[in-house]
Design an enzyme around this catalytic site. Structure first.
Site, PDB file in Angstrom:
ATOM      1  N   GLY A  60       0.835  -1.205   0.000  1.00 23.76           N
ATOM      2  CA  GLY A  60       0.000   0.000   0.000  1.00 23.76           C
ATOM      3  C   GLY A  60       0.863   1.246   0.000  1.00 23.76           C
ATOM      4  O   GLY A  60       2.050   1.191   0.328  1.00 23.76           O
TER       5      GLY A  60
ATOM      6  N   GLY B 177      -0.253  -4.853   0.615  1.00 24.19           N
ATOM      7  CA  GLY B 177      -1.463  -4.609  -0.188  1.00 24.19           C
ATOM      8  C   GLY B 177      -1.517  -5.424  -1.463  1.00 24.19           C
ATOM      9  O   GLY B 177      -2.601  -5.753  -1.955  1.00 24.19           O
TER      10      GLY B 177
ATOM     11  N   GLU C 137       5.106  -6.091   7.917  1.00 21.95           N
ATOM     12  CA  GLU C 137       4.506  -4.954   8.637  1.00 21.95           C
ATOM     13  C   GLU C 137       4.982  -4.768  10.076  1.00 21.95           C
ATOM     14  O   GLU C 137       4.988  -3.644  10.581  1.00 21.95           O
ATOM     15  CB  GLU C 137       2.966  -5.079   8.623  1.00 21.95           C
ATOM     16  CG  GLU C 137       2.331  -4.805   7.280  1.00 21.95           C
ATOM     17  CD  GLU C 137       2.366  -5.984   6.313  1.00 21.95           C
ATOM     18  OE1 GLU C 137       1.916  -5.820   5.170  1.00 21.95           O
ATOM     19  OE2 GLU C 137       2.851  -7.074   6.697  1.00 21.95           O
TER      20      GLU C 137
ATOM     21  N   ASP D 104      -1.906  -7.057   7.586  1.00 22.71           N
ATOM     22  CA  ASP D 104      -3.348  -6.833   7.419  1.00 22.71           C
ATOM     23  C   ASP D 104      -3.859  -7.419   6.105  1.00 22.71           C
ATOM     24  O   ASP D 104      -3.428  -8.499   5.715  1.00 22.71           O
ATOM     25  CB  ASP D 104      -3.676  -5.349   7.585  1.00 22.71           C
ATOM     26  CG  ASP D 104      -3.110  -4.465   6.486  1.00 22.71           C
ATOM     27  OD1 ASP D 104      -2.086  -4.829   5.891  1.00 22.71           O
ATOM     28  OD2 ASP D 104      -3.694  -3.392   6.212  1.00 22.71           O
TER      29      ASP D 104
END
Length: 387
Positions: free
Chosen positions: A99, A147, A170, A178
Protein backbone atom coordinates in the site's frame (compact mmCIF):
# COMPACT_ATOMS: atom_id res chain seq x y z
CA UNK A 1 -25.52 40.53 -38.42
CA UNK A 2 -22.91 37.99 -39.47
CA UNK A 3 -19.31 39.00 -39.84
CA UNK A 4 -17.61 37.69 -42.95
CA UNK A 5 -13.83 37.43 -42.92
CA UNK A 6 -12.11 36.94 -46.21
CA UNK A 7 -9.28 34.49 -45.72
CA UNK A 8 -6.44 33.88 -48.11
CA UNK A 9 -5.91 30.28 -49.29
CA UNK A 10 -2.56 30.32 -47.49
CA UNK A 11 -4.18 31.37 -44.22
CA UNK A 12 -6.90 28.73 -44.73
CA UNK A 13 -4.21 26.05 -45.02
CA UNK A 14 -2.60 27.36 -41.81
CA UNK A 15 -5.91 27.19 -39.94
CA UNK A 16 -6.55 23.66 -41.20
CA UNK A 17 -3.05 22.61 -40.20
CA UNK A 18 -3.51 24.19 -36.74
CA UNK A 19 -6.80 22.31 -36.29
CA UNK A 20 -5.12 19.07 -37.34
CA UNK A 21 -2.31 19.66 -34.80
CA UNK A 22 -4.87 20.51 -32.12
CA UNK A 23 -6.77 17.37 -33.06
CA UNK A 24 -3.62 15.29 -32.69
CA UNK A 25 -2.82 17.00 -29.42
CA UNK A 26 -6.30 16.24 -28.17
CA UNK A 27 -5.99 12.56 -29.13
CA UNK A 28 -2.47 12.25 -27.75
CA UNK A 29 -3.45 13.94 -24.48
CA UNK A 30 -6.30 11.43 -24.11
CA UNK A 31 -3.87 8.61 -24.77
CA UNK A 32 -1.24 9.96 -22.38
CA UNK A 33 -3.80 10.49 -19.62
CA UNK A 34 -4.85 6.86 -20.15
CA UNK A 35 -1.21 5.76 -20.12
CA UNK A 36 -0.65 7.87 -17.04
CA UNK A 37 -3.61 6.37 -15.26
CA UNK A 38 -2.59 4.23 -12.32
CA UNK A 39 -4.75 1.22 -13.04
CA UNK A 40 -5.78 0.13 -16.55
CA UNK A 41 -8.81 -1.94 -17.51
CA UNK A 42 -9.20 -3.78 -20.79
CA UNK A 43 -11.79 -6.14 -22.12
CA UNK A 44 -9.98 -8.84 -24.12
CA UNK A 45 -12.39 -11.39 -25.53
CA UNK A 46 -14.55 -12.44 -22.59
CA UNK A 47 -11.92 -11.54 -20.02
CA UNK A 48 -11.51 -8.40 -17.95
CA UNK A 49 -7.80 -7.59 -17.66
CA UNK A 50 -6.51 -5.29 -14.89
CA UNK A 51 -3.01 -3.79 -15.04
CA UNK A 52 -1.65 -2.06 -11.94
CA UNK A 53 0.21 0.75 -13.66
CA UNK A 54 2.65 2.47 -11.31
CA UNK A 55 5.85 0.63 -12.26
CA UNK A 56 8.15 3.34 -10.86
CA UNK A 57 6.41 2.97 -7.48
CA UNK A 58 6.49 -0.86 -7.84
CA UNK A 59 2.74 -0.65 -8.49
CA UNK A 60 2.06 0.37 -4.87
CA UNK A 61 -1.67 0.57 -4.19
CA UNK A 62 -3.20 3.97 -3.43
CA UNK A 63 -6.75 5.08 -2.70
CA UNK A 64 -7.37 6.28 -6.27
CA UNK A 65 -6.54 2.81 -7.59
CA UNK A 66 -8.79 1.14 -5.00
CA UNK A 67 -11.62 3.46 -6.03
CA UNK A 68 -11.23 2.36 -9.65
CA UNK A 69 -10.75 -1.34 -8.92
CA UNK A 70 -13.81 -1.89 -6.72
CA UNK A 71 -16.53 -0.58 -9.10
CA UNK A 72 -14.87 -2.25 -12.10
CA UNK A 73 -14.88 -5.67 -10.38
CA UNK A 74 -18.54 -5.14 -9.45
CA UNK A 75 -19.35 -4.18 -13.04
CA UNK A 76 -17.61 -7.26 -14.51
CA UNK A 77 -19.32 -9.45 -11.94
CA UNK A 78 -22.72 -8.38 -13.31
CA UNK A 79 -21.66 -8.41 -16.97
CA UNK A 80 -22.78 -11.60 -18.72
CA UNK A 81 -20.05 -11.12 -21.34
CA UNK A 82 -17.22 -11.16 -18.79
CA UNK A 83 -16.32 -14.71 -17.73
CA UNK A 84 -12.93 -14.22 -16.13
CA UNK A 85 -10.75 -11.55 -14.48
CA UNK A 86 -6.95 -11.40 -14.81
CA UNK A 87 -4.86 -8.98 -12.71
CA UNK A 88 -1.18 -8.20 -13.29
CA UNK A 89 1.43 -5.50 -12.62
CA UNK A 90 3.15 -3.24 -15.16
CA UNK A 91 6.94 -3.28 -15.52
CA UNK A 92 9.53 -5.96 -14.84
CA UNK A 93 9.87 -5.79 -11.08
CA UNK A 94 6.60 -5.98 -9.19
CA UNK A 95 3.04 -7.20 -9.14
CA UNK A 96 2.34 -4.80 -6.25
CA UNK A 97 4.85 -4.00 -3.52
CA UNK A 98 2.22 -2.89 -0.98
CA UNK A 99 0.00 0.00 0.00
CA UNK A 100 0.99 3.63 -0.43
CA UNK A 101 2.27 3.85 3.16
CA UNK A 102 3.76 7.35 2.88
CA UNK A 103 0.42 8.91 1.93
CA UNK A 104 -1.31 7.11 4.82
CA UNK A 105 1.42 8.30 7.24
CA UNK A 106 1.00 11.93 6.21
CA UNK A 107 -2.78 11.64 6.49
CA UNK A 108 -2.61 9.97 9.90
CA UNK A 109 -0.34 12.70 11.28
CA UNK A 110 -2.71 15.48 10.24
CA UNK A 111 -5.94 13.67 11.10
CA UNK A 112 -6.91 13.51 7.41
CA UNK A 113 -9.72 11.03 6.67
CA UNK A 114 -7.47 9.14 4.21
CA UNK A 115 -6.14 7.19 7.22
CA UNK A 116 -9.65 5.76 7.71
CA UNK A 117 -10.80 5.70 4.09
CA UNK A 118 -7.77 3.85 2.72
CA UNK A 119 -8.02 0.87 5.08
CA UNK A 120 -11.82 0.72 4.94
CA UNK A 121 -11.98 0.73 1.14
CA UNK A 122 -8.96 -1.56 0.75
CA UNK A 123 -10.52 -4.19 3.04
CA UNK A 124 -13.87 -3.94 1.23
CA UNK A 125 -11.91 -4.59 -2.00
CA UNK A 126 -10.13 -7.58 -0.39
CA UNK A 127 -13.51 -9.02 0.59
CA UNK A 128 -14.85 -8.47 -2.95
CA UNK A 129 -11.92 -10.48 -4.33
CA UNK A 130 -12.36 -13.16 -1.65
CA UNK A 131 -16.03 -13.64 -2.54
CA UNK A 132 -15.73 -13.10 -6.32
CA UNK A 133 -18.03 -15.54 -8.14
CA UNK A 134 -16.07 -15.61 -11.42
CA UNK A 135 -12.56 -17.04 -11.95
CA UNK A 136 -10.03 -14.46 -10.71
CA UNK A 137 -6.40 -14.99 -11.74
CA UNK A 138 -3.57 -12.97 -10.19
CA UNK A 139 -0.27 -13.12 -12.10
CA UNK A 140 2.12 -12.36 -9.22
CA UNK A 141 5.25 -12.11 -11.37
CA UNK A 142 7.54 -9.99 -9.16
CA UNK A 143 7.41 -8.32 -5.74
CA UNK A 144 4.13 -9.06 -3.96
CA UNK A 145 3.92 -7.62 -0.46
CA UNK A 146 1.31 -6.19 1.90
CA UNK A 147 -1.46 -4.61 -0.19
CA UNK A 148 -0.32 -6.63 -3.22
CA UNK A 149 -0.92 -9.81 -1.26
CA UNK A 150 -4.43 -8.51 -0.52
CA UNK A 151 -5.11 -8.09 -4.26
CA UNK A 152 -4.03 -11.66 -5.02
CA UNK A 153 -4.16 -14.15 -2.15
CA UNK A 154 -7.95 -14.01 -1.69
CA UNK A 155 -8.58 -14.74 -5.37
CA UNK A 156 -9.11 -18.29 -6.54
CA UNK A 157 -5.93 -18.51 -8.65
CA UNK A 158 -2.50 -17.06 -7.83
CA UNK A 159 0.32 -17.73 -10.28
CA UNK A 160 3.86 -17.31 -8.92
CA UNK A 161 7.02 -17.22 -11.04
CA UNK A 162 10.75 -17.39 -10.22
CA UNK A 163 10.58 -13.56 -9.88
CA UNK A 164 7.89 -13.63 -7.18
CA UNK A 165 9.00 -12.20 -3.85
CA UNK A 166 6.40 -12.53 -1.09
CA UNK A 167 6.51 -10.89 2.33
CA UNK A 168 4.27 -9.39 4.99
CA UNK A 169 6.90 -7.14 6.64
CA UNK A 170 4.51 -4.95 8.64
CA UNK A 171 5.78 -5.66 12.18
CA UNK A 172 8.97 -3.83 11.11
CA UNK A 173 7.04 -0.59 10.52
CA UNK A 174 4.78 -0.67 13.57
CA UNK A 175 1.82 -2.18 11.74
CA UNK A 176 0.53 -5.79 11.47
CA UNK A 177 0.04 -8.17 8.50
CA UNK A 178 -3.35 -6.83 7.42
CA UNK A 179 -5.41 -7.20 4.18
CA UNK A 180 -6.82 -10.42 5.63
CA UNK A 181 -3.51 -11.74 6.97
CA UNK A 182 -5.41 -12.86 10.06
CA UNK A 183 -7.39 -15.16 7.77
CA UNK A 184 -4.88 -16.72 5.36
CA UNK A 185 -1.76 -16.87 7.57
CA UNK A 186 -3.13 -19.12 10.36
CA UNK A 187 -4.44 -21.47 7.65
CA UNK A 188 -0.91 -22.26 6.40
CA UNK A 189 0.69 -25.48 7.62
CA UNK A 190 1.65 -25.70 11.29
CA UNK A 191 3.03 -22.49 12.76
CA UNK A 192 4.37 -21.24 9.43
CA UNK A 193 1.81 -18.41 9.14
CA UNK A 194 2.59 -17.08 12.61
CA UNK A 195 6.32 -17.30 11.81
CA UNK A 196 5.88 -15.33 8.56
CA UNK A 197 3.63 -12.78 10.30
CA UNK A 198 5.99 -12.03 13.18
CA UNK A 199 9.34 -12.14 11.36
CA UNK A 200 8.29 -10.67 7.98
CA UNK A 201 10.59 -13.23 6.31
CA UNK A 202 10.62 -13.22 2.49
CA UNK A 203 9.69 -16.20 0.36
CA UNK A 204 10.76 -16.45 -3.28
CA UNK A 205 9.57 -18.17 -6.44
CA UNK A 206 8.43 -21.76 -6.09
CA UNK A 207 8.41 -21.52 -2.29
CA UNK A 208 5.45 -19.12 -2.48
CA UNK A 209 3.46 -21.96 -4.02
CA UNK A 210 4.92 -24.62 -1.73
CA UNK A 211 3.48 -22.90 1.34
CA UNK A 212 0.08 -22.44 -0.36
CA UNK A 213 0.16 -18.68 -0.94
CA UNK A 214 0.22 -19.27 -4.70
CA UNK A 215 -1.86 -21.98 -6.36
CA UNK A 216 0.48 -22.45 -9.34
CA UNK A 217 4.08 -21.91 -10.43
CA UNK A 218 4.75 -20.88 -14.04
CA UNK A 219 8.07 -19.64 -15.45
CA UNK A 220 8.12 -15.88 -16.02
CA UNK A 221 8.89 -16.22 -19.75
CA UNK A 222 5.65 -18.19 -20.20
CA UNK A 223 3.38 -15.63 -18.48
CA UNK A 224 2.56 -13.63 -21.65
CA UNK A 225 1.57 -16.82 -23.46
CA UNK A 226 -0.46 -17.97 -20.43
CA UNK A 227 -2.32 -14.66 -20.34
CA UNK A 228 -3.17 -14.98 -24.04
CA UNK A 229 -4.52 -18.51 -23.51
CA UNK A 230 -6.52 -17.38 -20.47
CA UNK A 231 -8.28 -14.56 -22.31
CA UNK A 232 -8.97 -16.92 -25.25
CA UNK A 233 -10.98 -19.30 -23.03
CA UNK A 234 -14.66 -19.35 -23.92
CA UNK A 235 -17.02 -19.20 -20.91
CA UNK A 236 -14.48 -20.92 -18.66
CA UNK A 237 -15.42 -22.58 -15.38
CA UNK A 238 -12.96 -22.65 -12.49
CA UNK A 239 -12.08 -26.20 -13.58
CA UNK A 240 -11.20 -25.00 -17.12
CA UNK A 241 -8.93 -22.29 -15.72
CA UNK A 242 -7.30 -24.74 -13.29
CA UNK A 243 -6.61 -27.20 -16.13
CA UNK A 244 -4.96 -24.50 -18.24
CA UNK A 245 -2.81 -23.35 -15.30
CA UNK A 246 -1.91 -26.98 -14.51
CA UNK A 247 -0.77 -27.52 -18.09
CA UNK A 248 1.52 -24.46 -17.89
CA UNK A 249 2.87 -25.58 -14.55
CA UNK A 250 3.79 -28.96 -16.05
CA UNK A 251 5.94 -27.12 -18.65
CA UNK A 252 7.74 -25.14 -15.91
CA UNK A 253 10.55 -27.22 -14.43
CA UNK A 254 12.73 -24.31 -13.25
CA UNK A 255 13.88 -24.71 -9.61
CA UNK A 256 11.80 -27.89 -9.22
CA UNK A 257 14.83 -29.69 -7.76
CA UNK A 258 15.52 -26.96 -5.20
CA UNK A 259 14.23 -27.92 -1.73
CA UNK A 260 11.81 -25.66 0.12
CA UNK A 261 13.91 -22.93 1.79
CA UNK A 262 12.46 -23.70 5.26
CA UNK A 263 12.34 -27.48 4.83
CA UNK A 264 14.98 -28.16 7.49
CA UNK A 265 13.46 -25.62 9.89
CA UNK A 266 9.78 -26.64 9.63
CA UNK A 267 9.87 -28.85 12.72
CA UNK A 268 11.76 -26.16 14.68
CA UNK A 269 9.26 -23.46 13.62
CA UNK A 270 6.31 -25.59 14.78
CA UNK A 271 8.02 -26.33 18.11
CA UNK A 272 9.45 -22.88 18.86
CA UNK A 273 6.43 -20.85 17.77
CA UNK A 274 3.92 -23.05 19.64
CA UNK A 275 3.45 -20.75 22.61
CA UNK A 276 0.86 -18.76 24.51
CA UNK A 277 2.56 -15.39 24.02
CA UNK A 278 5.32 -13.57 22.14
CA UNK A 279 7.39 -13.60 25.34
CA UNK A 280 7.15 -17.41 25.42
CA UNK A 281 8.28 -17.60 21.80
CA UNK A 282 11.31 -15.42 22.63
CA UNK A 283 12.01 -17.67 25.63
CA UNK A 284 11.78 -20.79 23.42
CA UNK A 285 14.17 -19.28 20.88
CA UNK A 286 16.73 -18.27 23.51
CA UNK A 287 16.61 -21.67 25.19
CA UNK A 288 16.97 -23.49 21.87
CA UNK A 289 20.20 -21.64 21.08
CA UNK A 290 20.55 -22.98 17.51
CA UNK A 291 21.81 -20.65 14.76
CA UNK A 292 18.29 -20.56 13.30
CA UNK A 293 16.70 -19.71 16.68
CA UNK A 294 19.27 -16.99 17.41
CA UNK A 295 18.66 -15.44 14.01
CA UNK A 296 14.91 -15.28 14.71
CA UNK A 297 15.56 -13.76 18.16
CA UNK A 298 17.64 -11.06 16.49
CA UNK A 299 14.94 -10.40 13.87
CA UNK A 300 12.10 -10.21 16.40
CA UNK A 301 14.07 -7.92 18.70
CA UNK A 302 14.10 -5.29 15.93
CA UNK A 303 10.31 -5.33 15.45
CA UNK A 304 7.78 -3.10 17.20
CA UNK A 305 6.90 -4.87 20.48
CA UNK A 306 3.32 -3.55 20.20
CA UNK A 307 3.06 -4.86 16.62
CA UNK A 308 4.36 -8.28 17.66
CA UNK A 309 1.72 -8.60 20.38
CA UNK A 310 -1.07 -7.30 18.12
CA UNK A 311 -0.02 -9.73 15.38
CA UNK A 312 0.22 -12.72 17.73
CA UNK A 313 -3.34 -12.18 18.90
CA UNK A 314 -4.59 -11.34 15.38
CA UNK A 315 -3.32 -14.71 14.10
CA UNK A 316 -4.77 -16.59 17.10
CA UNK A 317 -8.21 -14.98 16.75
CA UNK A 318 -8.23 -15.11 12.95
CA UNK A 319 -7.81 -18.90 12.92
CA UNK A 320 -11.41 -19.19 14.14
CA UNK A 321 -12.93 -16.40 12.04
CA UNK A 322 -14.40 -15.96 8.56
CA UNK A 323 -12.62 -13.59 6.16
CA UNK A 324 -15.32 -10.97 6.83
CA UNK A 325 -14.86 -11.19 10.61
CA UNK A 326 -11.09 -10.93 10.19
CA UNK A 327 -11.37 -7.78 8.06
CA UNK A 328 -13.65 -6.13 10.64
CA UNK A 329 -11.08 -6.99 13.34
CA UNK A 330 -8.19 -5.74 11.20
CA UNK A 331 -9.93 -2.44 10.51
CA UNK A 332 -10.11 -1.88 14.28
CA UNK A 333 -6.39 -2.70 14.55
CA UNK A 334 -5.51 -0.38 11.64
CA UNK A 335 -7.21 2.53 13.39
CA UNK A 336 -5.46 1.69 16.67
CA UNK A 337 -2.13 1.86 14.80
CA UNK A 338 -3.13 5.23 13.30
CA UNK A 339 -3.76 6.52 16.86
CA UNK A 340 -0.47 5.12 18.18
CA UNK A 341 3.22 6.01 17.94
CA UNK A 342 5.03 3.05 16.37
CA UNK A 343 3.56 3.18 12.86
CA UNK A 344 4.79 6.74 12.25
CA UNK A 345 8.16 5.97 13.82
CA UNK A 346 8.55 2.75 11.81
CA UNK A 347 7.76 4.48 8.51
CA UNK A 348 10.22 7.26 9.39
CA UNK A 349 13.03 4.82 10.21
CA UNK A 350 12.49 2.37 7.35
CA UNK A 351 11.05 4.41 4.46
CA UNK A 352 11.78 8.10 5.01
CA UNK A 353 15.06 8.66 6.89
CA UNK A 354 16.11 5.03 6.22
CA UNK A 355 18.30 4.95 9.34
CA UNK A 356 16.74 1.55 10.22
CA UNK A 357 16.76 2.56 13.91
CA UNK A 358 13.17 3.01 15.04
CA UNK A 359 12.60 4.13 18.64
CA UNK A 360 9.61 2.03 19.62
CA UNK A 361 7.28 3.11 22.43
CA UNK A 362 6.97 0.99 24.52
CA UNK A 363 10.42 -0.36 23.71
CA UNK A 364 10.08 -3.82 25.30
CA UNK A 365 7.49 -6.60 25.18
CA UNK A 366 7.03 -6.52 28.95
CA UNK A 367 5.98 -2.86 28.78
CA UNK A 368 3.15 -3.56 26.31
CA UNK A 369 0.21 -4.17 28.63
CA UNK A 370 -2.58 -6.65 27.95
CA UNK A 371 -5.02 -3.78 28.46
CA UNK A 372 -3.36 -1.73 25.69
CA UNK A 373 -3.68 -4.69 23.31
CA UNK A 374 -7.27 -5.36 24.37
CA UNK A 375 -8.21 -1.76 23.55
CA UNK A 376 -6.87 -2.16 20.00
CA UNK A 377 -9.37 -4.99 19.39
CA UNK A 378 -12.38 -3.15 20.81
CA UNK A 379 -15.33 -2.10 18.66
CA UNK A 380 -15.35 1.28 16.93
CA UNK A 381 -19.14 1.40 17.19
CA UNK A 382 -20.61 3.34 14.27
CA UNK A 383 -17.16 3.56 12.67
CA UNK A 384 -16.66 -0.22 12.48
CA UNK A 385 -16.06 -1.70 9.02
CA UNK A 386 -19.31 -2.84 7.38
CA UNK A 387 -19.13 -5.53 4.69
Amino acid sequence: MSLIILTSPHRLQSICRLKRIQGHMCVSSQMSSKAGSEVLFEKVGNAGVITLNRPKALNALNLTMIRHLYPQLKKWDKDSETDLVVIKGAGEKAFCAGGDIRAITEAGKTGDSLAQDFFREEYILNNTIGTYPKPYVALIDGITMGGGVGLSVHGRFRVATEKTLFAMPETGIGLFPDVGGGYFLPRLQGKLGLFLALTGIRLKGRDVQRVGLATHFVQSNKIASLEKDLVDLKSPSNIDVAQLLDSYEEQSSLDAEKPFVLQEQTEAIDRLFSAGSVEEIMENLKKDGSAFALKQTETLSKMSPTSLKLTFRQIQEGARMSLQEVLVMEYRLSQACMRGHDFYEGVRAVLIDKDQSPKWKPSTLSEVSEQAIEECFSSLGERDLKL
